[in-house]
Design an enzyme around this catalytic site. Structure first.
Site, PDB file in Angstrom:
ATOM      1  N   HIS A 199       0.815  -1.221   0.000  1.00 15.02           N
ATOM      2  CA  HIS A 199       0.000   0.000   0.000  1.00 15.02           C
ATOM      3  C   HIS A 199       0.849   1.272   0.000  1.00 15.02           C
ATOM      4  CE1 HIS A 199       0.411  -0.018   4.521  1.00 15.02           C
ATOM      5  NE2 HIS A 199       0.466   1.286   4.308  1.00 15.02           N
ATOM      6  N   SER A 244       4.654   2.715   7.974  1.00 18.71           N
ATOM      7  CA  SER A 244       4.314   1.565   7.147  1.00 18.71           C
ATOM      8  C   SER A 244       5.496   1.141   6.284  1.00 18.71           C
ATOM      9  CB  SER A 244       3.121   1.886   6.241  1.00 18.71           C
ATOM     10  OG  SER A 244       1.943   2.016   6.981  1.00 18.71           O
ATOM     11  N   ASP A 274       0.132  -7.598   1.469  1.00 19.19           N
ATOM     12  CA  ASP A 274       0.586  -6.211   1.582  1.00 19.19           C
ATOM     13  C   ASP A 274       2.116  -6.121   1.621  1.00 19.19           C
ATOM     14  OD1 ASP A 274       0.225  -3.485   1.608  1.00 19.19           O
ATOM     15  OD2 ASP A 274       0.005  -3.346   3.775  1.00 19.19           O
TER      16      ASP A 274
END
Length: 389
Positions: free
Chosen positions: A129, A234, A159
């Site tokens: 992402h 992230s 992911d």
């Protein structure tokens, strides 16, 4: 007469001692010629001797070992849509507000994240992402150097994304740990670029292992931690106190866009498996049988007159032409085992089927109309996940 002289001598000596003590305490430099060490000097010298040693309980060595391998990722995506009027009644998504900037469609959309160098050739592990649909990806190293990166491949269902930069004299790649050595209560450190402020280290403990049913990814097996993870973290590193990479930070549970003490990281064993498959084939191949499964509840077990201790899943639908359809599986069947191993729930079935090589024959045991029977299913290739914008 002698008594008087002795009294004067004693008083003089007392005064001299008092003056000497005052000078040592307040003006030691006036007695530089004397070999004197004051209490203040002793403390100062002791502090200087301890400067080179880590403080007790410090994780400095772990951070020193791993932080240079953590990079900042900046992506941008340009849009050709005309400037749209914002709906005043539409509530702003807190995650988009902090992570993506909540910018209008006509302007370039910028986002940020983190990544980890895992090989001397410049291979970088991050989240899907972080880089999905990006037109440009820029990597900023620990020493400030910046490079354009290209995507080798990504897997939206876990992911995970794999990038590569062409650069010389890269920092030493991070050392990969083993999730089997990680336990609930272990101290962990999260390294990343939260809110774009620069590389930051936060600490916490492992709150849970094998966390699934979170609703983030298709395949979930998260490490849960209370180490502060915020937008921008992230794709960054979750390390143990030895500086080994044990997870890739991927998501937080939050009502306001900031850390609330519940963060999730993809365990390095899963991330490594996906990365190796991407490096080898450019993608990830998973098994698939083509059914719509549902967990068994106590109400379903009672209504279907199944034994109370039945474990498995209810098949609510079968895709036409799928491996399950070809094998004769039908809606209403209860799948209780795969290759003689019992099935716990939908997540268990999904993970186990995904790990089987397409083309492999597996034995299934089902309950149909209160009777057990066996079927053979040839595992197919799982279709690629379609991302809806």
């Amino acid at each position: 007469m002698l008594n008087r002289l002795w009294l004067l001598f004693a008083q003089a000596v007392t005064i001299l001692i008092a003056v000497w003590f005052v000078l040592i305490t307040l003006k030691p430099e006036w007695l530089a010629g004397a070999n004197v060490t004051t209490i203040v000097d002793s403390v100062t010298l002791k502090e200087r001797d301890d400067v080179s040693s880590p403080n007790p309980g410090s994780y400095h060595e772990a951070v020193k070992k791993s932080m240079p391998a953590v990079v900042n990722i900046f992506t941008s995506k340009s849009t050709k849509q005309p400037l749209a009027r914002k709906d005043k009644n539409k509530k702003s998504d807190p995650f988009n507000q902090f992570f993506f900037g909540d910018t209008p469609d006509a302007e370039p959309i910028s986002s940020l994240g983190s990544g980890v160098i895992v090989s001397p050739e410049g291979v970088i592990l991050t989240n899907h992402h972080v880089v999905s649909d990006a037109d440009e990806i820029e990597i900023a190293l620990y020493d400030g150097r910046k490079y354009k990166a290209k995507i080798i491949g990504s897997d939206p269902e876990t992911d995970i994304a794999v990038l590569k930069i062409d650069a010389k004299q890269l920092p030493n790649p991070i050392t990969l740990g083993n999730v089997n050595s990680v336990h609930i209560g272990d101290v962990v450190l999260a390294i990343g670029n939260p809110f774009g402020v620069g590389e930051t280290v936060t600490s916490g403990i492992v709150s849970a292992m094998g966390r699934d049913h979170v609703g983030i990814n298709t395949f979930e097996n998260f490490i849960q931690t209370d180490a502060a993870i915020n937008p921008g973290n992230s794709g960054g590193a979750l390390i143990d106190t030895r500086g080994n990479l044990i997870g890739i930070n991927t998501a937080i549970y939050s009502n306001n866009g900031g850390s609330m003490g519940i963060g999730f990281a993809i365990p390095i064993n899963l991330a490594k498996q996906v990365m190796e498959s991407i490096l080898k084939t450019g993608g990830v191949t998973r098994g698939w049988i083509g059914i719509e499964p549902q967990n068994l509840s106590s109400e379903l077990i009672d209504s279907m007159k199944l034994p109370k201790n039945t474990h498995g899943i209810l098949i609510t639908g079968v895709l036409d032409g799928s491996p399950a359809d070809s094998a004769g599986l039908k809606p209403g069947d209860v799948l209780i085992s795969l290759n003689n191993e019992s099935i716990n729930d939908v997540r268990d079935l999904l993970n186990r089927v995904a790990g089987i090589e397409p083309g492999t024959e597996v034995n299934c045991k089902i309950i149909r109309k209160e009777k057990e029977m066996g079927l053979s299913v040839k595992i197919g290739k799982r279709p690629k996940l379609k991302i809806l914008n």
